[in-house]
Scaffold this motif. Structure first.
Motif, PDB file in Angstrom:
ATOM      1  N   ILE A  62       0.810  -1.215   0.000  1.00 24.65           N
ATOM      2  CA  ILE A  62       0.000   0.000   0.000  1.00 24.65           C
ATOM      3  C   ILE A  62       0.846   1.269   0.000  1.00 24.65           C
ATOM      4  O   ILE A  62       0.416   2.296  -0.504  1.00 24.65           O
ATOM      5  CB  ILE A  62      -0.998  -0.017   1.171  1.00 24.65           C
ATOM      6  N   LEU A  63       2.052   1.215   0.503  1.00 25.99           N
ATOM      7  CA  LEU A  63       2.950   2.368   0.454  1.00 25.99           C
ATOM      8  C   LEU A  63       4.073   2.188  -0.567  1.00 25.99           C
ATOM      9  O   LEU A  63       5.004   2.994  -0.605  1.00 25.99           O
ATOM     10  CB  LEU A  63       3.565   2.644   1.832  1.00 25.99           C
ATOM     11  N   GLY A  64       4.017   1.139  -1.352  1.00 29.42           N
ATOM     12  CA  GLY A  64       5.032   0.913  -2.367  1.00 29.42           C
ATOM     13  C   GLY A  64       6.304   0.285  -1.842  1.00 29.42           C
ATOM     14  O   GLY A  64       7.315   0.248  -2.552  1.00 29.42           O
ATOM     15  N   VAL A  65       6.284  -0.220  -0.607  1.00 28.89           N
ATOM     16  CA  VAL A  65       7.502  -0.803  -0.017  1.00 28.89           C
ATOM     17  C   VAL A  65       7.964  -2.018  -0.822  1.00 28.89           C
ATOM     18  O   VAL A  65       9.142  -2.129  -1.167  1.00 28.89           O
ATOM     19  CB  VAL A  65       7.256  -1.209   1.449  1.00 28.89           C
TER      20      VAL A  65
ATOM     21  N   LEU B 126       5.682  13.095  -0.549  1.00 27.16           N
ATOM     22  CA  LEU B 126       4.598  13.519  -1.443  1.00 27.16           C
ATOM     23  C   LEU B 126       3.296  13.696  -0.670  1.00 27.16           C
ATOM     24  O   LEU B 126       2.508  14.595  -0.968  1.00 27.16           O
ATOM     25  CB  LEU B 126       4.415  12.505  -2.572  1.00 27.16           C
ATOM     26  N   GLY B 127       3.072  12.851   0.322  1.00 18.01           N
ATOM     27  CA  GLY B 127       1.877  12.976   1.143  1.00 18.01           C
ATOM     28  C   GLY B 127       1.859  14.270   1.938  1.00 18.01           C
ATOM     29  O   GLY B 127       0.806  14.886   2.124  1.00 18.01           O
ATOM     30  N   LYS B 128       3.017  14.704   2.407  1.00 17.27           N
ATOM     31  CA  LYS B 128       3.099  15.973   3.151  1.00 17.27           C
ATOM     32  C   LYS B 128       2.950  17.173   2.213  1.00 17.27           C
ATOM     33  O   LYS B 128       2.488  18.233   2.629  1.00 17.27           O
ATOM     34  CB  LYS B 128       4.421  16.069   3.899  1.00 17.27           C
ATOM     35  N   ALA B 129       3.371  17.008   0.967  1.00 15.33           N
ATOM     36  CA  ALA B 129       3.290  18.112   0.016  1.00 15.33           C
ATOM     37  C   ALA B 129       1.848  18.422  -0.369  1.00 15.33           C
ATOM     38  O   ALA B 129       1.526  19.574  -0.696  1.00 15.33           O
ATOM     39  CB  ALA B 129       4.105  17.795  -1.228  1.00 15.33           C
TER      40      ALA B 129
ATOM     41  N   LEU C 195      -3.044   6.467  -2.198  1.00 18.47           N
ATOM     42  CA  LEU C 195      -2.986   6.698  -3.644  1.00 18.47           C
ATOM     43  C   LEU C 195      -1.557   6.945  -4.116  1.00 18.47           C
ATOM     44  O   LEU C 195      -1.144   6.459  -5.171  1.00 18.47           O
ATOM     45  CB  LEU C 195      -3.897   7.867  -4.022  1.00 18.47           C
ATOM     46  N   THR C 196      -0.791   7.694  -3.339  1.00 19.37           N
ATOM     47  CA  THR C 196       0.607   7.932  -3.692  1.00 19.37           C
ATOM     48  C   THR C 196       1.400   6.625  -3.667  1.00 19.37           C
ATOM     49  O   THR C 196       2.229   6.375  -4.543  1.00 19.37           O
ATOM     50  CB  THR C 196       1.246   8.950  -2.730  1.00 19.37           C
ATOM     51  N   GLY C 197       1.134   5.787  -2.676  1.00 17.09           N
ATOM     52  CA  GLY C 197       1.813   4.496  -2.602  1.00 17.09           C
ATOM     53  C   GLY C 197       1.481   3.591  -3.764  1.00 17.09           C
ATOM     54  O   GLY C 197       2.352   2.911  -4.311  1.00 17.09           O
TER      55      GLY C 197
ATOM     56  N   ALA D 251       3.266   1.243  -8.817  1.00 13.68           N
ATOM     57  CA  ALA D 251       3.124   0.989 -10.249  1.00 13.68           C
ATOM     58  C   ALA D 251       4.332   1.496 -11.023  1.00 13.68           C
ATOM     59  O   ALA D 251       4.829   0.825 -11.941  1.00 13.68           O
ATOM     60  CB  ALA D 251       1.847   1.638 -10.764  1.00 13.68           C
ATOM     61  N   LEU D 252       4.842   2.666 -10.638  1.00 11.45           N
ATOM     62  CA  LEU D 252       6.027   3.215 -11.295  1.00 11.45           C
ATOM     63  C   LEU D 252       7.246   2.327 -11.060  1.00 11.45           C
ATOM     64  O   LEU D 252       8.010   2.038 -11.988  1.00 11.45           O
ATOM     65  CB  LEU D 252       6.296   4.639 -10.793  1.00 11.45           C
TER      66      LEU D 252
END
Length: 172
Positions: free
Chosen positions: A91-94, A133-136, A148-150, A155-156
């Motif tokens: 979920i966070l891209g880990v 990105l979440g803080k931005a 969503l960012t994760g 995916a990237l």
């Protein structure tokens, strides 16, 4: 789960853990009985059994218990953070970040320690990037932005991993 069962769950799970830990000290290429393992654990058994149990099996068993506890704590932290019992490290891209780091290490021909280090760094970098990105993004639900960012970062990273697989020499 009924409330009457909860007080007995932790002691029961602890007994099961101790039982499997004791069993792990007996199993292997050099078979030992439970009594032989206990003597070897205390250092009073035959020298070969003492060496096998204290130098090989006990560290592996303790390492497995510690890694399992760390993974359980990380899973509980994820569940608490996202208030969802079905959350996963993806979920966070880990996972994707760590996979990208490992593939990059293999692509560069690094030794196994280098591959593992890059995998760890990739996982940490993915989480750091998601948090940054979440803080931005200020004017939205923080949890939704992190998820969503994760997913996008995952995916990237998956796309870059696929690209590296295509570019890699299959005979090297």
């Amino acid at each position: 789960m009924p409330r009457a069962v909860l007080p007995y769950s932790l002691p029961l799970l602890l007994i099961i853990l101790i039982g499997f830990a004791a069993l792990s000290l007996t199993l292997g290429a050099y078979p030992l009985s439970l009594l032989d393992s206990l003597h070897a654990l205390l250092g009073t058994g035959e020298p070969m059994a003492v060496q096998v149990v204290q130098d090989i099996r006990l560290p592996r068993t303790l390492g497995a218990i510690l890694v399992g506890a760390a993974l359980a704590a990380a899973g509980a932290a994820y569940q608490l953070l996202f208030r969802n019992p079905l959350v996963s490290p993806d979920i966070l891209g880990v996972s994707s970040g760590a996979g990208l780091g490992a593939v990059l290490g293999l692509f560069l021909g690094l030794p196994s320690l280098g591959v593992q280090s890059l995998a760890f760094a990739g996982g940490i970098a993915a989480v750091a990037l998601v948090i940054a990105l979440g803080k931005a993004i200020q004017h939205a639900d923080r949890t939704l932005v992190l998820v969503l960012t994760g997913v996008v970062l995952g995916a990237l990273a998956g796309a870059i991993t696929s690209l590296l697989k295509i570019l890699a020499d299959p005979y090297d």
